[in-house]
Design an enzyme around this catalytic site. Structure first.
Site, PDB file in Angstrom:
ATOM      1  N   ASP A  63       0.842  -1.201   0.000  1.00  0.00           N
ATOM      2  CA  ASP A  63       0.000   0.000   0.000  1.00  0.00           C
ATOM      3  C   ASP A  63       0.877   1.251   0.000  1.00  0.00           C
ATOM      4  O   ASP A  63       1.526   1.568   0.994  1.00  0.00           O
ATOM      5  CB  ASP A  63      -0.890   0.000   1.249  1.00  0.00           C
ATOM      6  N   TYR A  68       3.558   9.679  -0.498  1.00  0.00           N
ATOM      7  CA  TYR A  68       4.630   9.013   0.258  1.00  0.00           C
ATOM      8  C   TYR A  68       5.986   9.174  -0.438  1.00  0.00           C
ATOM      9  O   TYR A  68       7.026   8.955   0.176  1.00  0.00           O
ATOM     10  CB  TYR A  68       4.370   7.515   0.445  1.00  0.00           C
ATOM     11  N   LYS A  93      -2.592   6.056  -4.223  1.00  0.00           N
ATOM     12  CA  LYS A  93      -3.658   7.017  -3.863  1.00  0.00           C
ATOM     13  C   LYS A  93      -3.445   8.365  -4.533  1.00  0.00           C
ATOM     14  O   LYS A  93      -2.306   8.784  -4.751  1.00  0.00           O
ATOM     15  CB  LYS A  93      -3.684   7.218  -2.334  1.00  0.00           C
ATOM     16  N   HIS A 126      -7.220   9.923  -1.535  1.00  0.00           N
ATOM     17  CA  HIS A 126      -6.509   9.864  -0.253  1.00  0.00           C
ATOM     18  C   HIS A 126      -7.269  10.567   0.879  1.00  0.00           C
ATOM     19  O   HIS A 126      -7.298  10.085   2.011  1.00  0.00           O
ATOM     20  CB  HIS A 126      -5.120  10.501  -0.431  1.00  0.00           C
TER      21      HIS A 126
END
Ligand code: A2P
Length: 289
Positions: A63, A68, A93, A126
């Site tokens: 994930d 990120y 996301k 998100h």
């Protein structure tokens, strides 16, 4: 009492038991119950090594997210793992600045490119940022129709966001990913999702690592001869959640996956359920716009 089943870690094909635990998705197909979360895992070698270790150990679900900053590294580790692409469930996301129909489609293209994959298994919005939520969702519906995301869903959505979506969308999300652990159980949102056949994924199932020191969690762990992390992850599994513990450490990644050969009994589950405190350890959609 600790219920023991055969230890998959003594089995020559120990990967199988870990990766074969799945939950069905509303739009067909299924999702592995355990996934490696890579939020806060630094890009570069750290992410590559964590994802490679997870896939070697038997995880089949990774994930990540645009924000990120490690989609490239996830993609490299997935592509170089030697595991068939269709055996690995990959989620990414859409970040907040990319809401809107065209921006969402562009952001998705860019994520796929960074991952170096032809499709993802799950694409999530998100955050339920103000405005444009519905046109953003219709972009995800289009991406799914094109077969470039097998499933689509949302993250950090609470009941009002989900109700808004239900009133305006063609199809409901397959998944809602929210912070869940015994200290923040989100029962209302989970009940709504259960009624509408939406799988809930628990991020920060260890409360960002902070709930590993809780006395109740530790006393259960001691009693059953497991670690506090395993107790918290197992609580999620027994609540029919997909669970996404983050670790960059291969030993802890393995430990966190070793949760399918025991069960928490009713007294442990009751003690954990009693820990509800509305305690979000990350950004909180109840207060964050
Ligand atoms: P690390 O990456 O060094 O292992 P959450 O999944 O709730 O967000 O928690 C992640 C945090 O918990 C990270 O700081 C991670 O550190 C730590 N962590 C993950 N698994 C374990 C474990 N089995 N034992 C101790 N700490 C862990």
């Amino acid at each position: 009492m600790l219920l023991r089943t055969a230890d998959p870690y003594n089995h020559p094909q120990r990967m199988k038991p870990l990766s074969s635990q799945t939950l069905p998705l509303s739009d067909n197909g299924s999702i592995p119950v355990l996934g490696l979360g890579v939020w806060q895992t630094p890009k570069g070698d750290v992410t590559r090594n964590a994802v490679s270790a997870a896939l070697r150990i038997g995880y089949r679900h990774i994930d990540t997210a645009r924000i990120y900053g490690n989609e490239e590294d996830v993609g490299i580790a997935v592509r170089e793992s030697g595991v068939a692409r269709n055996e690995i469930f990959v989620t990414t996301k859409l970040w907040n600045k990319d809401h809107g129909y065209d921006p969402a489609r562009k952001a998705f293209d860019a994520s796929l490119k960074r991952l170096g994959l032809e499709s993802v298994d799950l694409y999530l919005i998100h955050w339920p940022v103000q405005s444009k939520r519905i046109e953003t969702w219709s972009a995800l519906e289009a991406i799914k129709r094109e077969g470039r995301a097998k499933h689509i869903g949302v993250s950090n959505y609470l009941v009002p966001h989900l109700e808004e979506l239900r009133a305006n969308c063609n199809e409901l999300p397959s998944v809602n990913q929210i912070e869940v652990h015994p200290f923040l159980q989100h029962r209302e949102t989970r009940d709504w999702c259960a009624r509408h056949n939406i799988v809930v994924e628990a991020y920060s199932p260890l409360g960002n690592g902070r709930k590993l020191f809780d006395p109740t969690v530790n006393s259960i762990a001691e009693r059953i001869g497991r670690t506090p992390a395993q107790v918290l992850i197992r609580w999620s599994v027994q609540n029919n959640l997909v669970v996404l513990p983050k670790s960059a450490n291969p030993d802890r990644i393995e430990q966190n996956g070793n949760v399918f050969d025991f069960a928490l009994d009713a007294s442990a589950m009751n003690a954990l359920n009693a820990l509800e405190a509305g305690d979000a350890t990350g950004w909180d959609p109840r207060t964050q716009d």
